[in-house]
Design an enzyme around this catalytic site. Structure first.
Site, PDB file in Angstrom:
ATOM      1  N   SER A 107       0.843  -1.194   0.000  1.00  0.00           N
ATOM      2  CA  SER A 107       0.000   0.000   0.000  1.00  0.00           C
ATOM      3  C   SER A 107       0.887   1.256   0.000  1.00  0.00           C
ATOM      4  O   SER A 107       1.690   1.425  -0.907  1.00  0.00           O
ATOM      5  CB  SER A 107      -0.949  -0.057   1.205  1.00  0.00           C
ATOM      6  OG  SER A 107      -1.983   0.879   1.078  1.00  0.00           O
ATOM      7  N   ASP A 245      -9.384  -5.272  -4.723  1.00  0.00           N
ATOM      8  CA  ASP A 245      -8.519  -4.315  -4.037  1.00  0.00           C
ATOM      9  C   ASP A 245      -8.952  -2.879  -4.270  1.00  0.00           C
ATOM     10  O   ASP A 245      -9.330  -2.501  -5.384  1.00  0.00           O
ATOM     11  CB  ASP A 245      -7.087  -4.497  -4.542  1.00  0.00           C
ATOM     12  CG  ASP A 245      -6.033  -4.069  -3.539  1.00  0.00           C
ATOM     13  OD1 ASP A 245      -6.255  -3.078  -2.824  1.00  0.00           O
ATOM     14  OD2 ASP A 245      -4.988  -4.735  -3.483  1.00  0.00           O
ATOM     15  N   HIS A 272      -7.508  -5.848  -0.227  1.00  0.00           N
ATOM     16  CA  HIS A 272      -6.254  -5.131   0.007  1.00  0.00           C
ATOM     17  C   HIS A 272      -5.255  -5.918   0.857  1.00  0.00           C
ATOM     18  O   HIS A 272      -4.124  -5.467   1.030  1.00  0.00           O
ATOM     19  CB  HIS A 272      -6.580  -3.796   0.680  1.00  0.00           C
ATOM     20  CG  HIS A 272      -5.503  -2.773   0.611  1.00  0.00           C
ATOM     21  ND1 HIS A 272      -4.867  -2.413  -0.565  1.00  0.00           N
ATOM     22  CD2 HIS A 272      -4.918  -1.999   1.585  1.00  0.00           C
ATOM     23  CE1 HIS A 272      -3.968  -1.481  -0.311  1.00  0.00           C
ATOM     24  NE2 HIS A 272      -3.968  -1.231   0.975  1.00  0.00           N
TER      25      HIS A 272
END
Length: 296
Positions: A107, A245, A272
């Site tokens: 991320s 995601d 995610h």
């Protein structure tokens, strides 16, 4: 498979006059150096998901970025820039004598890993970009698409609160909660390391760099775009993403097409955090990539 493991060593490192805490697992000659998401999250959720790589002979290192976890938490907003975090990451790598690493960024940690790779390419054995992007304006368009699935009235409600700055209104928070369970973690009960990180979130770095939540980017990274620079990354790259995601497969493909030596894995039934949502597919893919690019 992930499990919670006590670190073999806890390191205190000075960065710009502040204390940063790093955690080390295993003694393998190949190091997986983890950069967690946020910004502002302690590293627990990513550390606990990858410390199990010691079972395959790797050393695993993670650290609480400045402003998070056990590290110091200054309140100077000028500290919250990606460039400063790149230098912090390099300081940690050098302080621990890690040499060339398999850099794993998840991320926000993926954005950090990309900028690190462009600044210090000689320090990478491989680059693993998990559930991340290289083009923030493109991501913002993708997030609008995900939000649109809530319906026009809900989107209008969210836009009203965003215009007013009333991000803590219950109806706005309810919409964000739905999006989180669709696109951040699809498990009905989020794992303990995830909860631990979220419960200790420092919103100072997050709001400065990203914005008030996962689906509104208005911070100092909103125009960040490294796609034109990605051809300079020569190390082997693994890109992973979940089919649902928030940082979408379209974002992942955009990176793959720009990188000269990259492969892409999209995990079914995951958003995610595929390492928690679909570990049976995630870990074999990661371990296979690492094994093909071991330094020793």
């Amino acid at each position: 498979m992930w499990r919670e493991i006590e670190p073999e060593a806890r390191h205190e490192i000075e960065v710009d006059g502040y204390k940063v805490i790093a955690y080390s697992f295993g003694t393998g000659s190949d190091t997986v150096f983890c950069l967690n998401g946020g910004p502002g999250l302690p590293c627990d959720y990513l550390r606990e998901a990858h410390s199990c790589l010691v079972d395959k002979g790797y050393r695993v290192v993670a650290f609480d970025q400045l402003g998070t976890g056990a590290s110091d938490r200054p309140t100077d907003a000028s500290l919250w820039t990606i460039g400063r975090y790149v230098e912090e990451t390099e300081t940690v790598r050098k302080a621990l004598g890690l040499g060339k690493v398999h850099m794993l960024g998840h991320s926000w940690g993926g954005w950090l890993a990309i900028d690190y790779a462009l600044t210090y390419p000689e320090n990478l054995q491989t680059l693993i970009l998990e559930d991340t992007v290289a083009d923030m304006p493109h991501l913002i368009l993708e997030l609008e698409r995900l939000r649109a699935a809530l319906g026009p009235e809900t989107v209008a409600m969210m836009q009203k609160h965003e215009a007013q700055g009333t991000y803590n209104h219950p109806e706005y928070l309810a919409a964000v909660t739905i999006l989180n369970y669709r696109h951040v973690c699809r498990l009905p009960d989020w794992p303990a390391p995830v909860r631990r990180s979220l419960d200790d979130w420092n919103m100072g770095p997050y709001e400065t760099m990203q914005g008030p939540n996962e689906f509104l980017y208005i911070g100092n990274l909103k125009d960040w775009n490294r796609v034109p620079d990605l051809p300079r990354v020569k190390a082997p790259v693994l890109i992973t993403t979940g089919e649902h995601d928030e940082l979408t497969p379209a974002c992942a493909l955009r990176m793959k097409l720009a990188l000269p030596n990259a492969e892409l894995k999209v995990f079914a039934n995951a958003s995610h955090m595929p390492f928690y949502e679909n570990p049976h597919d995630y870990y074999p893919a990661l371990i296979d990539f690492l094994s093909r690019h071991k330094a020793s």
